[in-house]
Design a protein around this motif. Structure first.
Motif, mmCIF file in Angstrom:
data_model
loop_
_atom_site.group_PDB
_atom_site.id
_atom_site.type_symbol
_atom_site.label_atom_id
_atom_site.label_comp_id
_atom_site.label_asym_id
_atom_site.label_seq_id
_atom_site.Cartn_x
_atom_site.Cartn_y
_atom_site.Cartn_z
ATOM 1 N N LEU A 23 92.673 -15.171 92.429
ATOM 2 C CA LEU A 23 91.500 -14.595 93.080
ATOM 3 C C LEU A 23 90.251 -14.921 92.262
ATOM 4 N N SER A 24 89.273 -15.518 92.909
ATOM 5 C CA SER A 24 88.061 -15.940 92.202
ATOM 6 C C SER A 24 86.871 -15.070 92.585
ATOM 7 N N ILE A 25 85.867 -15.135 91.741
ATOM 8 C CA ILE A 25 84.627 -14.405 92.007
ATOM 9 C C ILE A 25 83.988 -14.913 93.297
ATOM 10 N N SER A 26 84.041 -16.210 93.534
ATOM 11 C CA SER A 26 83.449 -16.735 94.768
ATOM 12 C C SER A 26 84.201 -16.222 95.999
ATOM 13 N N GLU A 27 85.514 -16.027 95.902
ATOM 14 C CA GLU A 27 86.268 -15.448 97.018
ATOM 15 C C GLU A 27 85.887 -13.979 97.220
ATOM 16 N N ILE A 28 85.694 -13.268 96.125
ATOM 17 C CA ILE A 28 85.293 -11.866 96.230
ATOM 18 C C ILE A 28 83.916 -11.771 96.892
ATOM 19 N N SER A 29 82.986 -12.612 96.450
ATOM 20 C CA SER A 29 81.652 -12.567 97.061
ATOM 21 C C SER A 29 81.728 -12.956 98.535
ATOM 22 N N GLY A 30 82.542 -13.937 98.869
ATOM 23 C CA GLY A 30 82.720 -14.306 100.274
ATOM 24 C C GLY A 30 83.340 -13.185 101.079
ATOM 25 N N GLY A 31 84.310 -12.499 100.491
ATOM 26 C CA GLY A 31 84.952 -11.374 101.167
ATOM 27 C C GLY A 31 84.012 -10.204 101.376
ATOM 28 N N ALA A 32 82.978 -10.133 100.545
ATOM 29 C CA ALA A 32 81.976 -9.066 100.676
ATOM 30 C C ALA A 32 80.745 -9.557 101.431
ATOM 31 N N PHE A 33 80.793 -10.789 101.902
ATOM 32 C CA PHE A 33 79.699 -11.388 102.680
ATOM 33 C C PHE A 33 78.382 -11.432 101.900
ATOM 34 N N THR A 34 78.473 -11.927 100.671
ATOM 35 C CA THR A 34 77.286 -12.032 99.837
ATOM 36 C C THR A 34 77.405 -13.227 98.912
ATOM 37 N N SER A 35 76.375 -13.506 98.168
ATOM 38 C CA SER A 35 76.410 -14.595 97.193
ATOM 39 C C SER A 35 76.971 -14.076 95.877
ATOM 40 N N VAL A 36 77.390 -15.001 95.037
ATOM 41 C CA VAL A 36 77.926 -14.628 93.723
ATOM 42 C C VAL A 36 76.853 -13.906 92.909
ATOM 43 N N SER A 37 75.635 -14.409 92.919
ATOM 44 C CA SER A 37 74.578 -13.777 92.120
ATOM 45 C C SER A 37 74.264 -12.362 92.609
ATOM 46 N N THR A 38 74.260 -12.156 93.920
ATOM 47 C CA THR A 38 74.011 -10.811 94.457
ATOM 48 C C THR A 38 75.174 -9.884 94.122
ATOM 49 N N LEU A 39 76.386 -10.412 94.166
ATOM 50 C CA LEU A 39 77.558 -9.630 93.780
ATOM 51 C C LEU A 39 77.422 -9.136 92.344
ATOM 52 N N PHE A 40 77.074 -10.048 91.435
ATOM 53 C CA PHE A 40 76.922 -9.657 90.036
ATOM 54 C C PHE A 40 75.791 -8.645 89.850
ATOM 55 N N ARG A 41 74.693 -8.794 90.575
ATOM 56 C CA ARG A 41 73.597 -7.827 90.481
ATOM 57 C C ARG A 41 74.050 -6.435 90.932
ATOM 58 N N ALA A 42 74.804 -6.374 92.013
ATOM 59 C CA ALA A 42 75.293 -5.080 92.511
ATOM 60 C C ALA A 42 76.217 -4.413 91.499
ATOM 61 N N PHE A 43 77.089 -5.187 90.890
ATOM 62 C CA PHE A 43 78.010 -4.608 89.906
ATOM 63 C C PHE A 43 77.278 -4.234 88.623
ATOM 64 N N ARG A 44 76.304 -5.046 88.223
ATOM 65 C CA ARG A 44 75.514 -4.734 87.030
ATOM 66 C C ARG A 44 74.752 -3.423 87.251
ATOM 67 N N ALA A 45 74.226 -3.230 88.449
ATOM 68 C CA ALA A 45 73.518 -1.982 88.762
ATOM 69 C C ALA A 45 74.457 -0.778 88.681
ATOM 70 N N ALA A 46 75.729 -1.003 88.949
ATOM 71 C CA ALA A 46 76.740 0.065 88.849
ATOM 72 C C ALA A 46 77.328 0.144 87.433
ATOM 73 N N GLU A 47 76.749 -0.637 86.521
ATOM 74 C CA GLU A 47 77.160 -0.657 85.116
ATOM 75 C C GLU A 47 78.608 -1.077 84.918
ATOM 76 N N THR A 48 79.011 -2.078 85.682
ATOM 77 C CA THR A 48 80.339 -2.655 85.531
ATOM 78 C C THR A 48 80.252 -4.116 85.950
ATOM 79 N N SER A 49 81.393 -4.750 86.093
ATOM 80 C CA SER A 49 81.440 -6.143 86.535
ATOM 81 C C SER A 49 82.621 -6.314 87.482
ATOM 82 N N PRO A 50 82.595 -7.355 88.315
ATOM 83 C CA PRO A 50 83.758 -7.607 89.167
ATOM 84 C C PRO A 50 85.024 -7.806 88.341
ATOM 85 N N HIS A 51 84.890 -8.489 87.204
ATOM 86 C CA HIS A 51 86.069 -8.716 86.352
ATOM 87 C C HIS A 51 86.653 -7.398 85.839
ATOM 88 N N ALA A 52 85.777 -6.485 85.424
ATOM 89 C CA ALA A 52 86.249 -5.196 84.911
ATOM 90 C C ALA A 52 86.951 -4.396 86.003
#
Length: 96
Positions: A23-52
């Protein structure tokens, strides 16, 4: 500010797919219908990361499986079923 809807969509996708070791970050962002950079921004705002979050989902599932497998736990099978690349990587994740 956390994009709660994006965070929930990402989390749901990861909950359905955490068992996939590839499972890749790009698949996760695609599954959430967003870009990788927007995905990381959303998780950073929640004080975590997709990897965590992915690591948490995998370790929680592995702990559950180990606790319910009795004395004859098959570490290789449990690690595979929960998205770890090897029993060693599962043990390391469980130890941290």
């Amino acid at each position: 500010v956390v994009n709660a809807d994006l965070f929930r969509r990402s989390l749901r996708f990861m909950e359905r797919n955490y068992h996939r070791a590839d499972l890749s970050i790009s698949e996760i962002s695609g599954g959430a219908f967003t870009s990788v950079s927007t995905l990381f921004r959303a998780f950073r705002a929640a004080e975590t990361s997709p990897h965590a979050v992915l690591r948490h989902l995998r370790t929680a599932a592995a702990r559950y499986d180990l606790a319910h497998s009795g004395d004859h736990a098959d570490y290789a099978a449990i690690s595979r079923e929960n998205g770890f690349r090897s029993p060693r990587s599962m043990r390391a994740a469980l130890a941290s």
